[in-house]
Design an enzyme around this catalytic site. Sequence first.
Site, PDB file in Angstrom:
ATOM      1  N   ASN A  57      36.978  56.172  40.469  1.00  0.00           N
ATOM      2  CA  ASN A  57      37.043  54.809  40.991  1.00  0.00           C
ATOM      3  C   ASN A  57      35.995  54.569  42.094  1.00  0.00           C
ATOM      4  OD1 ASN A  57      37.835  52.474  42.435  1.00  0.00           O
ATOM      5  ND2 ASN A  57      39.957  52.694  41.760  1.00  0.00           N
ATOM      6  N   LYS A  78      37.298  52.869  45.418  1.00  0.00           N
ATOM      7  CA  LYS A  78      37.971  53.749  46.384  1.00  0.00           C
ATOM      8  C   LYS A  78      36.942  54.551  47.169  1.00  0.00           C
ATOM      9  CE  LYS A  78      42.254  54.956  43.990  1.00  0.00           C
ATOM     10  NZ  LYS A  78      43.093  56.094  43.616  1.00  0.00           N
ATOM     11  N   ASP A 112      45.583  59.565  45.832  1.00  0.00           N
ATOM     12  CA  ASP A 112      46.478  58.947  44.871  1.00  0.00           C
ATOM     13  C   ASP A 112      47.241  57.837  45.591  1.00  0.00           C
ATOM     14  OD1 ASP A 112      46.984  59.506  41.988  1.00  0.00           O
ATOM     15  OD2 ASP A 112      49.024  59.132  42.676  1.00  0.00           O
ATOM     16  N   ASP A 121      44.260  44.002  45.026  1.00  0.00           N
ATOM     17  CA  ASP A 121      43.815  43.293  46.242  1.00  0.00           C
ATOM     18  C   ASP A 121      44.079  41.778  46.205  1.00  0.00           C
ATOM     19  OD1 ASP A 121      43.057  45.520  47.597  1.00  0.00           O
ATOM     20  OD2 ASP A 121      40.908  45.104  47.632  1.00  0.00           O
ATOM     21  N   LYS A 141      39.836  44.756  55.824  1.00  0.00           N
ATOM     22  CA  LYS A 141      40.708  45.644  55.038  1.00  0.00           C
ATOM     23  C   LYS A 141      40.509  47.116  55.432  1.00  0.00           C
ATOM     24  CE  LYS A 141      41.761  47.396  50.457  1.00  0.00           C
ATOM     25  NZ  LYS A 141      41.297  47.646  49.096  1.00  0.00           N
TER      26      LYS A 141
HETATM   27  P1  IMP Z   1      45.484  55.676  41.384  1.00  0.00           P
HETATM   28  O1  IMP Z   1      45.679  56.318  42.702  1.00  0.00           O
HETATM   29  O2  IMP Z   1      44.046  55.790  40.936  1.00  0.00           O
HETATM   30  O3  IMP Z   1      46.485  56.123  40.360  1.00  0.00           O
HETATM   31  O4  IMP Z   1      45.621  54.121  41.634  1.00  0.00           O
HETATM   32  C1  IMP Z   1      46.803  53.410  41.590  1.00  0.00           C
HETATM   33  C2  IMP Z   1      46.560  51.952  41.306  1.00  0.00           C
HETATM   34  O5  IMP Z   1      46.625  51.229  42.505  1.00  0.00           O
HETATM   35  C3  IMP Z   1      45.248  51.601  40.645  1.00  0.00           C
HETATM   36  O6  IMP Z   1      45.503  50.666  39.622  1.00  0.00           O
HETATM   37  C4  IMP Z   1      44.423  50.940  41.715  1.00  0.00           C
HETATM   38  O7  IMP Z   1      43.649  49.913  41.190  1.00  0.00           O
HETATM   39  C5  IMP Z   1      45.494  50.395  42.642  1.00  0.00           C
HETATM   40  N1  IMP Z   1      45.057  50.485  44.026  1.00  0.00           N
HETATM   41  C6  IMP Z   1      45.025  51.568  44.816  1.00  0.00           C
HETATM   42  N2  IMP Z   1      44.537  51.267  46.024  1.00  0.00           N
HETATM   43  C7  IMP Z   1      44.256  49.952  45.985  1.00  0.00           C
HETATM   44  C8  IMP Z   1      43.680  49.064  46.948  1.00  0.00           C
HETATM   45  O8  IMP Z   1      43.318  49.396  48.068  1.00  0.00           O
HETATM   46  N3  IMP Z   1      43.564  47.799  46.522  1.00  0.00           N
HETATM   47  C9  IMP Z   1      43.917  47.364  45.285  1.00  0.00           C
HETATM   48  N4  IMP Z   1      44.436  48.146  44.362  1.00  0.00           N
HETATM   49  C10 IMP Z   1      44.598  49.444  44.709  1.00  0.00           C
END
Ligand code: IMP
Length: 188
Positions: free
Chosen positions: A13, A16, A69, A144, A162
């Site tokens: 990602n 991130k 995560d 977001d 943010k």
């Molecule tokens: P993972 O940690 O990659 O499994 O992410 C979990 C989900 O939460 C993903 O769909 C990300 O897009 C979403 N996510 C995690 N952090 C954020 C953030 O700061 N803003 C928006 N979506 C987030």
Amino acid sequence: MRQSFDLFFVSSNNHKYKEAKIILDSFGINLGFFKYELEEIQSSSLKEIAIKKATNAFQKYKKPIIVEDDGLFINSLSGFPGPYSSYVFKTIGNKGILNLLKQNRQAKFISIISYCDDKNSKSFEAQIDGVISKKQNGKGWGYDPIFIPKNSKKTFSEISDKNSLSHRFKALKKFSNWYLHKLESNDQ
Ligand code: IMP
């Protein structure tokens, strides 16, 4: 000139990584990026998932790494989507989440940052409380456009600060305190 990094963020990602890079820069830590999709174990515990990803990432790259995560936990849905946030975003998305909610819109984001090197395996957890907006506002990534942090009227997509209040910022701040202290004590 090639930059040299002491620490790498392993993730598929870009968003991130970009945020983590800005945040860790502010603490004086130069963060590199290994763009790679780590396999995720099935678990209801974000921490368990993050630790496993960090161990696998260290085995692959043999350099000090962090992984992250996250989960979005919605009160009226008993914490759903939580550890399934990524899958839920890809399937029903923000529209689907908005369709599920009525009056109670309380929610929180949780971030786990897991660090791994040849001697240490450590995790740092933080959360930010907020509410889910009534409609999507702004053009940010992931959730977001629908997450309004506590004490704000705007979504994460619409605010400029943010990276100084998010779940990611808070977890990385805890990590930085530990990491910088570790580097100092190793130098002595
Ligand atoms: P993972 O940690 O990659 O499994 O992410 C979990 C989900 O939460 C993903 O769909 C990300 O897009 C979403 N996510 C995690 N952090 C954020 C953030 O700061 N803003 C928006 N979506 C987030």
